[in-house]
Design a protein around this motif. Sequence first.
Motif: not given
Length: 215
Positions: A161-184
Amino acid sequence: AVALEDQKFSLQEVLDTFKLCLSENKEVHLEQYVAGWRGLVRFMNSLGSVFSFISKDAVNKIQILVNHLNSETGAHYVTIQSMVRYELDNQLVDLTKRGSFPESGCRTLLRLHRALRWLELFLERLRTSTEDSKTSAMCSEAYNESLSQHHPWIIRKAAGTAFWALPGRAQFFDVMNVGVPDQVVAMLGDAMPLISEVYQVTEDLYAQNNLLELP
Ligand code: 1PX
């Protein structure tokens, strides 16, 4: 600006902590291992309160290990290898059923170790994902292939149930705070082999000592 900068954290730093826990002779240092987990929990908390029942359990287990490290027998807990040796030699582990040592370092760390396998599988999926991949699907696939096998139905249900609340890939990458997707993707490519190695070294140690099914 400085204060804001302080609050920002990058998943890169978290994964780097795991790098630090493995010494040249392949010993896993508990203090850094635990620090890595603290960072992961912090990251998970920033994703929202739906995950708090998961982070509570992780924090609880982290605290048990920290308590061992800070106890008078703390010197035996410097590495996972010395912890296993010490607890086994002194019969401080429940081997077949729960009883006298519900907070042994060995059984507590095993739970985090199993979760590390989930992380490995999840990060590998993230790394190879495409724009339209669903984080919730990647997360639950990784979970079903690993941790879920050690969880009763009710926990599996709650996790799902909790997994459904995960943000989408783009937002998830943002939260990781590493940079643009290529950098992630590049960062994950660097970090993965180290996480896998920490996992494998621990897995081998536990297998050699017949500790993989500790109650
Ligand atoms: C870029 C990705 C970074 C994501 C970081 C997320 C860190 C996740 C940390 C999860 C730590 C979970 C530890 C669980 C340990 C455990 O298995 N405990 C169970 C058994 O303990 P016991 O003492 O009774 O033998 C306990 O029953 C667990 C209860 C809580 C539910 C555990 C669900 C685990 C789902 C893991 C997936 C996390 C998804 C986070 C999304 C980012």
